[in-house]
Scaffold this active site. Structure first.
Site, PDB file in Angstrom:
ATOM      1  N   LYS A 123     -44.618  74.867  44.008  1.00 55.82           N
ATOM      2  CA  LYS A 123     -44.468  73.477  43.555  1.00 55.82           C
ATOM      3  C   LYS A 123     -43.117  73.269  42.860  1.00 55.82           C
ATOM      4  O   LYS A 123     -42.406  74.240  42.549  1.00 55.82           O
ATOM      5  CB  LYS A 123     -45.642  73.141  42.620  1.00 55.82           C
ATOM      6  CG  LYS A 123     -47.011  73.185  43.317  1.00 55.82           C
ATOM      7  CD  LYS A 123     -48.136  72.844  42.346  1.00 55.82           C
ATOM      8  CE  LYS A 123     -49.493  72.908  43.021  1.00 55.82           C
ATOM      9  NZ  LYS A 123     -50.608  72.599  42.083  1.00 55.82           N
ATOM     10  N   TYR A 156     -53.363  66.606  49.923  1.00 54.70           N
ATOM     11  CA  TYR A 156     -54.366  66.559  48.858  1.00 54.70           C
ATOM     12  C   TYR A 156     -55.436  65.488  49.105  1.00 54.70           C
ATOM     13  O   TYR A 156     -56.070  65.032  48.156  1.00 54.70           O
ATOM     14  CB  TYR A 156     -53.679  66.350  47.509  1.00 54.70           C
ATOM     15  CG  TYR A 156     -53.021  67.608  46.962  1.00 54.70           C
ATOM     16  CD1 TYR A 156     -53.786  68.741  46.646  1.00 54.70           C
ATOM     17  CD2 TYR A 156     -51.646  67.681  46.758  1.00 54.70           C
ATOM     18  CE1 TYR A 156     -53.194  69.900  46.146  1.00 54.70           C
ATOM     19  CE2 TYR A 156     -51.047  68.844  46.250  1.00 54.70           C
ATOM     20  CZ  TYR A 156     -51.829  69.935  45.949  1.00 54.70           C
ATOM     21  OH  TYR A 156     -51.249  71.083  45.445  1.00 54.70           O
ATOM     22  N   PHE A 164     -56.927  62.740  38.571  1.00 54.54           N
ATOM     23  CA  PHE A 164     -55.599  63.345  38.533  1.00 54.54           C
ATOM     24  C   PHE A 164     -54.804  63.158  39.834  1.00 54.54           C
ATOM     25  O   PHE A 164     -53.675  63.620  39.939  1.00 54.54           O
ATOM     26  CB  PHE A 164     -55.688  64.836  38.197  1.00 54.54           C
ATOM     27  CG  PHE A 164     -56.537  65.638  39.154  1.00 54.54           C
ATOM     28  CD1 PHE A 164     -56.012  66.108  40.351  1.00 54.54           C
ATOM     29  CD2 PHE A 164     -57.863  65.923  38.863  1.00 54.54           C
ATOM     30  CE1 PHE A 164     -56.779  66.844  41.240  1.00 54.54           C
ATOM     31  CE2 PHE A 164     -58.649  66.666  39.750  1.00 54.54           C
ATOM     32  CZ  PHE A 164     -58.104  67.121  40.934  1.00 54.54           C
ATOM     33  N   ARG A 179     -55.410  83.607  46.702  1.00 58.42           N
ATOM     34  CA  ARG A 179     -56.030  82.866  45.591  1.00 58.42           C
ATOM     35  C   ARG A 179     -56.224  83.794  44.386  1.00 58.42           C
ATOM     36  O   ARG A 179     -56.053  83.373  43.246  1.00 58.42           O
ATOM     37  CB  ARG A 179     -57.388  82.281  46.019  1.00 58.42           C
ATOM     38  CG  ARG A 179     -57.325  81.270  47.140  1.00 58.42           C
ATOM     39  CD  ARG A 179     -56.958  79.885  46.720  1.00 58.42           C
ATOM     40  NE  ARG A 179     -57.915  79.272  45.821  1.00 58.42           N
ATOM     41  CZ  ARG A 179     -57.800  78.017  45.381  1.00 58.42           C
ATOM     42  NH1 ARG A 179     -56.782  77.257  45.750  1.00 58.42           N
ATOM     43  NH2 ARG A 179     -58.683  77.518  44.553  1.00 58.42           N
ATOM     44  N   THR A 198     -57.212  77.754  38.735  1.00 53.59           N
ATOM     45  CA  THR A 198     -56.463  76.493  38.737  1.00 53.59           C
ATOM     46  C   THR A 198     -55.853  76.151  37.376  1.00 53.59           C
ATOM     47  O   THR A 198     -54.686  75.777  37.292  1.00 53.59           O
ATOM     48  CB  THR A 198     -57.402  75.341  39.186  1.00 53.59           C
ATOM     49  OG1 THR A 198     -57.940  75.690  40.455  1.00 53.59           O
ATOM     50  CG2 THR A 198     -56.662  74.024  39.280  1.00 53.59           C
ATOM     51  N   ARG A 253     -50.314  82.334  37.938  1.00 50.44           N
ATOM     52  CA  ARG A 253     -50.528  81.250  36.972  1.00 50.44           C
ATOM     53  C   ARG A 253     -50.770  81.805  35.571  1.00 50.44           C
ATOM     54  O   ARG A 253     -50.328  81.222  34.575  1.00 50.44           O
ATOM     55  CB  ARG A 253     -51.702  80.389  37.434  1.00 50.44           C
ATOM     56  CG  ARG A 253     -51.365  79.496  38.634  1.00 50.44           C
ATOM     57  CD  ARG A 253     -52.625  78.989  39.307  1.00 50.44           C
ATOM     58  NE  ARG A 253     -52.389  77.896  40.239  1.00 50.44           N
ATOM     59  CZ  ARG A 253     -53.325  77.428  41.065  1.00 50.44           C
ATOM     60  NH1 ARG A 253     -54.549  77.958  41.069  1.00 50.44           N
ATOM     61  NH2 ARG A 253     -53.057  76.432  41.877  1.00 50.44           N
ATOM     62  N   ASN A 284     -48.932  74.092  37.412  1.00 48.71           N
ATOM     63  CA  ASN A 284     -49.510  75.428  37.654  1.00 48.71           C
ATOM     64  C   ASN A 284     -48.840  76.166  38.817  1.00 48.71           C
ATOM     65  O   ASN A 284     -49.400  77.098  39.391  1.00 48.71           O
ATOM     66  CB  ASN A 284     -51.031  75.343  37.810  1.00 48.71           C
ATOM     67  CG  ASN A 284     -51.455  74.595  39.057  1.00 48.71           C
ATOM     68  OD1 ASN A 284     -50.620  74.091  39.816  1.00 48.71           O
ATOM     69  ND2 ASN A 284     -52.743  74.515  39.282  1.00 48.71           N
ATOM     70  N   HIS A 312     -49.669  76.231  45.116  1.00 53.26           N
ATOM     71  CA  HIS A 312     -50.863  75.855  45.872  1.00 53.26           C
ATOM     72  C   HIS A 312     -51.154  76.940  46.903  1.00 53.26           C
ATOM     73  O   HIS A 312     -50.223  77.486  47.494  1.00 53.26           O
ATOM     74  CB  HIS A 312     -50.636  74.527  46.614  1.00 53.26           C
ATOM     75  CG  HIS A 312     -51.678  74.303  47.660  1.00 53.26           C
ATOM     76  ND1 HIS A 312     -52.903  73.749  47.360  1.00 53.26           N
ATOM     77  CD2 HIS A 312     -51.714  74.637  48.972  1.00 53.26           C
ATOM     78  CE1 HIS A 312     -53.642  73.743  48.462  1.00 53.26           C
ATOM     79  NE2 HIS A 312     -52.939  74.276  49.451  1.00 53.26           N
ATOM     80  N   GLU A 319     -53.750  71.891  56.173  1.00 55.53           N
ATOM     81  CA  GLU A 319     -52.524  71.866  55.368  1.00 55.53           C
ATOM     82  C   GLU A 319     -51.285  72.291  56.170  1.00 55.53           C
ATOM     83  O   GLU A 319     -50.212  71.701  56.026  1.00 55.53           O
ATOM     84  CB  GLU A 319     -52.690  72.789  54.156  1.00 55.53           C
ATOM     85  CG  GLU A 319     -53.704  72.261  53.155  1.00 55.53           C
ATOM     86  CD  GLU A 319     -54.262  73.327  52.230  1.00 55.53           C
ATOM     87  OE1 GLU A 319     -55.210  73.012  51.487  1.00 55.53           O
ATOM     88  OE2 GLU A 319     -53.761  74.470  52.246  1.00 55.53           O
TER      89      GLU A 319
HETATM   90  P1  DAT Z   1     -56.184  74.591  43.263  1.00 53.57           P
HETATM   91  O1  DAT Z   1     -54.722  74.189  43.241  1.00 53.57           O
HETATM   92  O2  DAT Z   1     -56.435  75.817  42.425  1.00 53.57           O
HETATM   93  O3  DAT Z   1     -56.750  74.697  44.655  1.00 53.57           O
HETATM   94  P2  DAT Z   1     -57.625  72.076  43.060  1.00 53.57           P
HETATM   95  O4  DAT Z   1     -57.622  72.033  44.546  1.00 53.57           O
HETATM   96  O5  DAT Z   1     -58.941  71.880  42.366  1.00 53.57           O
HETATM   97  O6  DAT Z   1     -56.985  73.438  42.520  1.00 53.57           O
HETATM   98  O7  DAT Z   1     -56.643  70.959  42.494  1.00 53.57           O
HETATM   99  C1  DAT Z   1     -55.404  70.716  43.121  1.00 53.57           C
HETATM  100  C2  DAT Z   1     -54.346  70.541  42.060  1.00 53.57           C
HETATM  101  O8  DAT Z   1     -54.606  69.362  41.319  1.00 53.57           O
HETATM  102  C3  DAT Z   1     -54.272  71.651  41.016  1.00 53.57           C
HETATM  103  O9  DAT Z   1     -53.490  72.741  41.441  1.00 53.57           O
HETATM  104  C4  DAT Z   1     -53.647  70.936  39.855  1.00 53.57           C
HETATM  105  C5  DAT Z   1     -54.231  69.537  39.959  1.00 53.57           C
HETATM  106  N1  DAT Z   1     -55.437  69.414  39.115  1.00 53.57           N
HETATM  107  C6  DAT Z   1     -56.673  69.919  39.366  1.00 53.57           C
HETATM  108  N2  DAT Z   1     -57.531  69.624  38.379  1.00 53.57           N
HETATM  109  C7  DAT Z   1     -56.808  68.918  37.474  1.00 53.57           C
HETATM  110  C8  DAT Z   1     -57.098  68.309  36.219  1.00 53.57           C
HETATM  111  N3  DAT Z   1     -58.322  68.382  35.696  1.00 53.57           N
HETATM  112  N4  DAT Z   1     -56.094  67.674  35.567  1.00 53.57           N
HETATM  113  C9  DAT Z   1     -54.853  67.593  36.098  1.00 53.57           C
HETATM  114  N5  DAT Z   1     -54.511  68.123  37.274  1.00 53.57           N
HETATM  115  C10 DAT Z   1     -55.457  68.780  37.952  1.00 53.57           C
HETATM  116 MG    MG Z   2     -57.203  73.311  46.090  1.00 54.60          MG
END
Ligand code: DAT
Ligand code: MG
Length: 155
Positions: free
Chosen positions: A14, A54, A62, A90, A96, A107, A117, A120, A131
């Site tokens: 990112k 996404y 978010f 992962r 996350t 992370r 973080n 991805h 993706e």
């Molecule tokens: P990951 O990136 O571990 O697959 P995810 O798919 O649940 O996690 O979420 C995608 C991204 O969205 C994550 O990397 C950061 C952001 N995100 C997730 N939960 C969040 C939250 N509670 N507040 C802010 N950003 C968030």
């Molecule tokens: Mg994800």
């Protein structure tokens, strides 16, 4: 057997990873483990790409901030290949929210905020299929053998 599956995963470093100069150190962790880079590209992600990537999070609190962040500055898109690559990457990335990520993970070692973080990674084969086509054409994903592969896999 699940563990023996040679699979591909989509990784996006990112904007915070690129801006902080962490891309080399992050990629080194995957290479050190024995994963193979089969595609790599620096991309200024468009809003359309971000919303596609996404899409599963559309409507969440978010979502808008995530799209804004991912499009704010260049990202480094990668496809990695190796045994059980999706689950393995992962684990190397960590959970996350960096406040919960174990030390020793990307992370866990380099970040402390859930939005910033760093990385991805696909979470299942269907996510990978979705993706990868947002960022790469099929011709950009290479098929080659690493000379060291025989020293990494028993196969
Ligand atoms: P990951 O990136 O571990 O697959 P995810 O798919 O649940 O996690 O979420 C995608 C991204 O969205 C994550 O990397 C950061 C952001 N995100 C997730 N939960 C969040 C939250 N509670 N507040 C802010 N950003 C968030
Ligand atoms: Mg994800």
């Amino acid at each position: 057997m699940d563990n023996d599956r040679k699979e591909k995963t989509f990784i996006l470093l990112k904007p915070d990873a690129v801006q902080r100069g962490l891309t080399g150190r992050i990629i080194a962790r995957f290479e050190d483990k024995g994963l193979k880079i089969i595609a790599a590209k620096l991309v200024q992600v468009t809003r359309e790409q971000a919303e596609k990537h996404y899409g599963v999070h559309k409507g969440k609190r978010f979502f808008e901030s995530l799209v804004e962040f991912i499009t704010s500055s260049p990202c480094l898109a990668l496809v990695l290949e190796g045994r059980n690559a999706i689950k393995l990457c992962r684990r190397i990335m960590g959970s996350t929210d960096p406040m919960d990520s174990e030390p020793g993970t990307i992370r866990g070692d380099f970040s402390l905020d859930v939005k910033h973080n760093l990385i991805h990674g696909s979470d299942c084969p269907d996510s990978y299929a979705h993706e990868v086509q947002v960022y790469f054409t099929p011709e950009e994903i290479l098929n080659y053998r690493l000379e060291l592969e025989g020293w990494i896999y028993y196969a």
